[in-house]
Design a protein around this motif. Structure first.
Motif, PDB file in Angstrom:
ATOM      1  N   THR A 130    -120.518 -38.662  38.570  1.00 42.17           N
ATOM      2  CA  THR A 130    -120.797 -37.579  37.620  1.00 42.17           C
ATOM      3  C   THR A 130    -121.185 -36.302  38.358  1.00 42.17           C
ATOM      4  N   TYR A 131    -121.888 -36.467  39.481  1.00 44.69           N
ATOM      5  CA  TYR A 131    -122.315 -35.311  40.286  1.00 44.69           C
ATOM      6  C   TYR A 131    -121.825 -35.522  41.728  1.00 44.69           C
ATOM      7  N   PRO A 132    -120.548 -35.314  41.956  1.00 41.19           N
ATOM      8  CA  PRO A 132    -119.969 -35.614  43.282  1.00 41.19           C
ATOM      9  C   PRO A 132    -120.502 -34.735  44.403  1.00 41.19           C
ATOM     10  N   ILE A 133    -121.212 -33.661  44.080  1.00 40.45           N
ATOM     11  CA  ILE A 133    -121.794 -32.836  45.138  1.00 40.45           C
ATOM     12  C   ILE A 133    -122.903 -33.584  45.870  1.00 40.45           C
ATOM     13  N   LEU A 134    -123.492 -34.580  45.228  1.00 42.20           N
ATOM     14  CA  LEU A 134    -124.586 -35.326  45.832  1.00 42.20           C
ATOM     15  C   LEU A 134    -124.077 -36.185  46.986  1.00 42.20           C
ATOM     16  N   SER A 135    -124.838 -36.228  48.051  1.00 37.03           N
ATOM     17  CA  SER A 135    -124.533 -37.099  49.186  1.00 37.03           C
ATOM     18  C   SER A 135    -125.481 -38.294  49.137  1.00 37.03           C
ATOM     19  N   TYR A 136    -124.903 -39.472  49.117  1.00 41.61           N
ATOM     20  CA  TYR A 136    -125.709 -40.697  49.111  1.00 41.61           C
ATOM     21  C   TYR A 136    -126.423 -40.853  50.450  1.00 41.61           C
ATOM     22  N   PHE A 137    -127.632 -41.402  50.433  1.00 41.21           N
ATOM     23  CA  PHE A 137    -128.322 -41.726  51.674  1.00 41.21           C
ATOM     24  C   PHE A 137    -128.810 -43.167  51.602  1.00 41.21           C
ATOM     25  N   GLN A 138    -128.848 -43.825  52.755  1.00 39.47           N
ATOM     26  CA  GLN A 138    -129.312 -45.200  52.789  1.00 39.47           C
ATOM     27  C   GLN A 138    -130.790 -45.244  52.411  1.00 39.47           C
ATOM     28  N   GLY A 139    -131.100 -46.045  51.438  1.00 41.11           N
ATOM     29  CA  GLY A 139    -132.440 -46.112  50.881  1.00 41.11           C
ATOM     30  C   GLY A 139    -132.485 -45.600  49.454  1.00 41.11           C
ATOM     31  N   PHE A 140    -131.454 -44.852  49.063  1.00 38.53           N
ATOM     32  CA  PHE A 140    -131.367 -44.399  47.669  1.00 38.53           C
ATOM     33  C   PHE A 140    -131.349 -45.596  46.723  1.00 38.53           C
ATOM     34  N   HIS A 141    -130.692 -46.663  47.166  1.00 39.55           N
ATOM     35  CA  HIS A 141    -130.619 -47.859  46.319  1.00 39.55           C
ATOM     36  C   HIS A 141    -132.001 -48.473  46.098  1.00 39.55           C
ATOM     37  N   ASP A 142    -132.915 -48.308  47.077  1.00 33.73           N
ATOM     38  CA  ASP A 142    -134.274 -48.829  46.895  1.00 33.73           C
ATOM     39  C   ASP A 142    -134.980 -48.109  45.748  1.00 33.73           C
ATOM     40  N   ILE A 143    -134.763 -46.799  45.655  1.00 30.06           N
ATOM     41  CA  ILE A 143    -135.342 -46.019  44.566  1.00 30.06           C
ATOM     42  C   ILE A 143    -134.731 -46.425  43.231  1.00 30.06           C
ATOM     43  N   VAL A 144    -133.411 -46.494  43.202  1.00 27.08           N
ATOM     44  CA  VAL A 144    -132.707 -46.735  41.946  1.00 27.08           C
ATOM     45  C   VAL A 144    -133.018 -48.122  41.396  1.00 27.08           C
ATOM     46  N   GLN A 145    -133.228 -49.103  42.271  1.00 25.68           N
ATOM     47  CA  GLN A 145    -133.495 -50.441  41.750  1.00 25.68           C
ATOM     48  C   GLN A 145    -134.814 -50.482  40.983  1.00 25.68           C
ATOM     49  N   VAL A 146    -135.766 -49.635  41.382  1.00 29.76           N
ATOM     50  CA  VAL A 146    -137.025 -49.575  40.633  1.00 29.76           C
ATOM     51  C   VAL A 146    -136.771 -48.995  39.235  1.00 29.76           C
ATOM     52  N   PHE A 147    -135.992 -47.915  39.178  1.00 31.76           N
ATOM     53  CA  PHE A 147    -135.667 -47.328  37.873  1.00 31.76           C
ATOM     54  C   PHE A 147    -134.880 -48.304  37.007  1.00 31.76           C
ATOM     55  N   LEU A 148    -133.987 -49.057  37.623  1.00 29.74           N
ATOM     56  CA  LEU A 148    -133.207 -50.036  36.866  1.00 29.74           C
ATOM     57  C   LEU A 148    -134.109 -51.102  36.257  1.00 29.74           C
ATOM     58  N   LEU A 149    -135.051 -51.617  37.038  1.00 28.48           N
ATOM     59  CA  LEU A 149    -135.924 -52.670  36.545  1.00 28.48           C
ATOM     60  C   LEU A 149    -136.881 -52.162  35.471  1.00 28.48           C
ATOM     61  N   VAL A 150    -137.336 -50.932  35.608  1.00 33.93           N
ATOM     62  CA  VAL A 150    -138.284 -50.383  34.637  1.00 33.93           C
ATOM     63  C   VAL A 150    -137.571 -49.946  33.363  1.00 33.93           C
ATOM     64  N   LEU A 151    -136.485 -49.193  33.496  1.00 30.32           N
ATOM     65  CA  LEU A 151    -135.844 -48.562  32.341  1.00 30.32           C
ATOM     66  C   LEU A 151    -134.692 -49.361  31.744  1.00 30.32           C
ATOM     67  N   GLY A 152    -134.105 -50.258  32.523  1.00 32.10           N
ATOM     68  CA  GLY A 152    -132.935 -50.980  32.039  1.00 32.10           C
ATOM     69  C   GLY A 152    -131.651 -50.245  32.374  1.00 32.10           C
ATOM     70  N   VAL A 153    -130.558 -50.964  32.392  1.00 33.73           N
ATOM     71  CA  VAL A 153    -129.295 -50.400  32.856  1.00 33.73           C
ATOM     72  C   VAL A 153    -128.789 -49.263  31.966  1.00 33.73           C
ATOM     73  N   ASP A 154    -129.082 -49.309  30.672  1.00 36.93           N
ATOM     74  CA  ASP A 154    -128.570 -48.281  29.761  1.00 36.93           C
ATOM     75  C   ASP A 154    -129.258 -46.933  29.934  1.00 36.93           C
ATOM     76  N   ASP A 155    -130.504 -46.939  30.382  1.00 38.49           N
ATOM     77  CA  ASP A 155    -131.279 -45.703  30.464  1.00 38.49           C
ATOM     78  C   ASP A 155    -131.537 -45.226  31.890  1.00 38.49           C
ATOM     79  N   ALA A 156    -131.202 -46.053  32.874  1.00 38.52           N
ATOM     80  CA  ALA A 156    -131.551 -45.710  34.254  1.00 38.52           C
ATOM     81  C   ALA A 156    -130.749 -44.521  34.769  1.00 38.52           C
ATOM     82  N   ALA A 157    -129.463 -44.423  34.416  1.00 34.55           N
ATOM     83  CA  ALA A 157    -128.617 -43.373  34.988  1.00 34.55           C
ATOM     84  C   ALA A 157    -129.120 -41.971  34.635  1.00 34.55           C
TER      85      ALA A 157
END
Length: 402
Positions: A130-157
């Motif tokens: 959705t925002y291709p200007i963003l550059s992924y960095f290793q460790g981003f997944h660690d942040i996102v997994q917390v949001f996924l567990l707290v908010l659920g898959v429908d609201d995390a994005a």
């Protein structure tokens, strides 16, 4: 902390909470009303135990991130991301997702963990496409997994999109230097609070803090309840507070660090790169607030704050930053990217001056600077040209004096 059932209403999981905790939860939920009481939410998120429970976080975190879930695009609109072009970093995302969910959630079967990983990959990929200007960095997944567990898959994005563009944008630029700028504040904070400790660590570059600050400590903190509670605090405040938090961790290890000789930079770096276990989260948070109030960024020594880019999240998350939109985040991203290109050009030009400083002399430098000025103005960088040329000339004069 157990992961709550996402289908139950926020107040239904509080039966095992103390009366004081239930009363706090009620006040937090009231502050999450149609017209949120942001000041109250910040105070609750900062106070002991933070927002208490994931069901409460599901209501409060979006507000702390500056948006209301009901005003975000529906699931059908979000589903359209699958038809967008692939992002350049998706291969790395896949490798990192395979290494996710190491410490939590607990008591999950292989099938359940595989499903979690699929959801994590989907959330990250959705945000990046959705925002291709963003550059992924290793460790981003660690942040996102917390949001996924707290908010659920429908609201995390939605939450991760706001976080990426408005809170951790510096980490998702096409260069590492904006991330390093965060670390450069650490010595200034230490100098303000404890000059003796700062001198003791003066031989160590602050790169030891990169992994923790880059991932909002999600890569280092292994307990789910602890990282969720820390996110309460970090989301309630501007991005610079994360740097103050690390500074306070250093201050809390004063005696341990003084046991290591100041010239043993390798051991100091190794020690500082590992967070102490266990972390006294509540004590560290309370002390962070105190240090921040006593030594705010504007009052840090060595003009440390003045050197920070005006487009950095360190500065754009001050004041009433929650009024910023995703479009504002994209605009700030583009301004930072332009600034990075300018800095890289200046560095290359300075390197060229240094390489040819003796053969060309002042006449050659004048010609060289004229070419640079013409090139900059031709590309619409008139305002930048004067600053760049002045700095190039100052650098040349310094070279000539050596």
């Amino acid at each position: 902390m157990d992961l709550p059932d996402s289908d139950d209403p926020a107040r239904s999981h509080m039966g095992d909470s103390s009366p004081a905790a239930r009363a706090k939860i009620d006040r937090i939920l009231n502050a999450c009303g149609e017209v949120p009481d942001l000041q109250a939410l910040v105070q609750f998120a900062t106070s002991k135990d933070g927002l208490v429970h994931d069901q409460v976080r599901r209501k409060a975190w979006p507000i702390l991130l500056g948006y209301h879930p009901s005003k975000e695009p529906g699931s059908a609109e979000y589903a359209a991301w699958k038809n967008l072009p692939c992002h350049k970093d998706e291969e790395q995302v896949g490798r990192d997702v395979d290494r996710s969910f190491i410490y939590y959630p607990k008591n999950q079967s292989e099938n359940q963990l595989d499903r979690r990983k699929e959801e994590l990959s989907a959330v990250i990929t959705q945000v990046l496409r959705t925002y291709p200007i963003l550059s992924y960095f290793q460790g981003f997944h660690d942040i996102v997994q917390v949001f996924l567990l707290v908010l659920g898959v429908d609201d995390a994005a939605a939450a991760v999109s706001h976080l990426s563009l408005l809170r951790i944008r510096d980490f998702m630029l096409p260069a590492l230097s904006p991330s390093i700028a965060h670390l450069r504040l650490l010595p200034a904070i230490l100098q303000a609070k404890d000059a003796e400790l700062c001198r003791h660590l003066s031989q160590v570059q602050p790169f030891f803090a990169l992994g923790a600050t880059l991932t909002l400590y999600a890569h280092d903190i292994e307990d789910y309840g602890d990282i969720a509670r820390l996110f309460d605090f970090l989301l309630a405040h501007g991005a610079v507070v994360s740097v103050y938090f690390f500074a306070v961790i250093i201050l809390s290890r004063r005696e341990e660090l003084f046991d290591i000789p100041p010239d043993d930079s390798d051991m100091l770096h190794f020690t500082l790169s590992k967070l102490p276990k266990p972390l006294d989260l509540e004590g560290l948070i309370e002390r962070t607030v105190s240090v921040y109030r006593k030594f705010p960024p504007e009052k840090l020594p060595s003009r440390a704050w003045a050197r920070v880019s005006p487009y950095s999240v360190l500065k754009t998350t001050r004041g009433k930053f929650r009024q910023q939109t995703l479009s504002d985040g994209v605009e700030l991203f583009e301004k930072q990217t332009t600034q990075l290109r300018h800095e890289q050009l200046r560095e290359r030009a300075t390197a060229s001056l240094w390489k040819y400083r003796r053969p060309v002399g002042r006449v050659g430098v004048a010609i060289f600077m004229g070419v640079i000025a013409f090139w900059l103005r031709k590309r619409g960088f008139e305002s930048f040209a004067a600053i760049t040329l002045r700095r190039l000339w100052d650098n040349f004069r310094l070279m000539g004096s050596r």
